[in-house]
Design a protein around this motif. Structure first.
Motif, PDB file in Angstrom:
ATOM      1  N   THR A 127       0.827  -1.210   0.000  1.00  0.00           N
ATOM      2  CA  THR A 127       0.000   0.000   0.000  1.00  0.00           C
ATOM      3  C   THR A 127       0.862   1.260   0.000  1.00  0.00           C
ATOM      4  N   GLU A 141      -1.896   3.276  -5.621  1.00  0.00           N
ATOM      5  CA  GLU A 141      -2.892   3.440  -6.672  1.00  0.00           C
ATOM      6  C   GLU A 141      -3.616   2.143  -7.005  1.00  0.00           C
ATOM      7  N   ARG A 142      -3.052   1.015  -6.599  1.00  0.00           N
ATOM      8  CA  ARG A 142      -3.693  -0.268  -6.870  1.00  0.00           C
ATOM      9  C   ARG A 142      -4.860  -0.553  -5.923  1.00  0.00           C
ATOM     10  N   VAL A 175      -7.197   1.845  -4.819  1.00  0.00           N
ATOM     11  CA  VAL A 175      -8.314   2.791  -4.911  1.00  0.00           C
ATOM     12  C   VAL A 175      -8.631   3.066  -6.377  1.00  0.00           C
ATOM     13  N   SER A 176      -9.892   3.360  -6.640  1.00  0.00           N
ATOM     14  CA  SER A 176     -10.303   3.732  -7.992  1.00  0.00           C
ATOM     15  C   SER A 176     -10.142   5.227  -8.225  1.00  0.00           C
ATOM     16  N   ASP A 177     -10.132   5.998  -7.130  1.00  0.00           N
ATOM     17  CA  ASP A 177      -9.954   7.442  -7.220  1.00  0.00           C
ATOM     18  C   ASP A 177      -8.481   7.783  -7.018  1.00  0.00           C
ATOM     19  N   PRO A 178      -7.790   8.264  -8.052  1.00  0.00           N
ATOM     20  CA  PRO A 178      -6.362   8.586  -7.909  1.00  0.00           C
ATOM     21  C   PRO A 178      -6.087   9.568  -6.778  1.00  0.00           C
ATOM     22  N   ALA A 211      -5.045   8.051  -3.351  1.00  0.00           N
ATOM     23  CA  ALA A 211      -3.827   7.251  -3.217  1.00  0.00           C
ATOM     24  C   ALA A 211      -2.922   7.755  -2.104  1.00  0.00           C
TER      25      ALA A 211
END
Length: 222
Positions: A122, A127-128, A130-133, A136
């Motif tokens: 993490t 970025e892996r 969460v869908s929202d950058p 991150a």
């Protein structure tokens, strides 16, 4: 001819399996699958390990006629380390008594799940998760807090010990070297903040087998 092919990425957790092979001194073929270049997501590698992770171990046992059947593929670092230690017990890479063996599994399970999957990953690859950058950075911050708890735990558990399991060098010590390197990679003052951990990892790094694996991967620990 080698019965083993180890798929690894330089500096990944597969380093521990790489070290194990060097400690055993048995023939094996190391195959580089560089994660940073996306080689773990190519069709060729996904045909070997559909999860797209390293390490993967191809096991090609020969029959009496010398004919090598199709390889069996073993994945997940802990499984590979246990397989190698159990297949070559004379190397004493894992203890034989039930409780000490369970302690080794305890260590490796925690390292793989808590410290790696939910910890260092993490921080290095937020970025892996969460869908929202824009989220991150928060994931990385929380991940850093989590691994600090984990590294403090390791430091306490290694106090007064020669090796992670006591007096016996084992695959757990190889695995711990991965996280010592990753601590340095994420910017933690490993040598200053974790003296017990550092002392033990210095002893691991002094072993010729470990030096060979590190040199072959072309990586730095600190």
């Amino acid at each position: 001819m080698s019965n083993y092919r180890l798929y690894h990425s330089p500096g990944a957790c597969s380093l521990a399996a790489h070290i194990a092979f060097e400690e055993l001194g048995i023939p094996y073929e190391p195959v580089r699958v560089v994660i940073a270049e996306g080689q773990n997501q190519t069709p060729d590698y996904l045909a070997i390990n559909p999860r797209g992770r390293v390490p993967a171990l191809a096991i090609c046992d020969q029959d009496a006629a010398g004919i090598t059947p199709k390889a069996q593929i073993l994945t997940e670092l802990s499984a590979i380390l246990i397989y190698l230690a159990k297949t070559y017990p004379d190397a004493h890479l894992l203890p034989e008594d039930a409780l000490s063996f369970a302690r080794a599994v305890e260590w490796m399970s925690w390292l793989g799940a808590t410290m790696h999957a939910a910890g260092v990953r993490t921080v290095l690859r937020p970025e892996r998760f969460v869908s929202d950058p824009g989220a991150a950075a928060a994931v990385k911050t929380r991940g850093t807090e989590n691994i600090l708890v984990g590294y403090a735990d390791i430091e306490v558990r290694l106090t007064g010990r020669t090796w992670a399991l006591g007096d016996q060098y084992s695959v757990v010590d190889m695995y711990l070297l991965v996280f010592f390197r990753w601590g340095n990679r994420v910017g933690l003052p490993m040598r200053q903040k974790y003296p017990n951990y550092t002392r033990m990892m210095d002893a691991v790094r002094a072993r010729p087998a470990v030096q060979r694996a590190i040199a072959h991967e072309g990586i730095e620990i600190e």
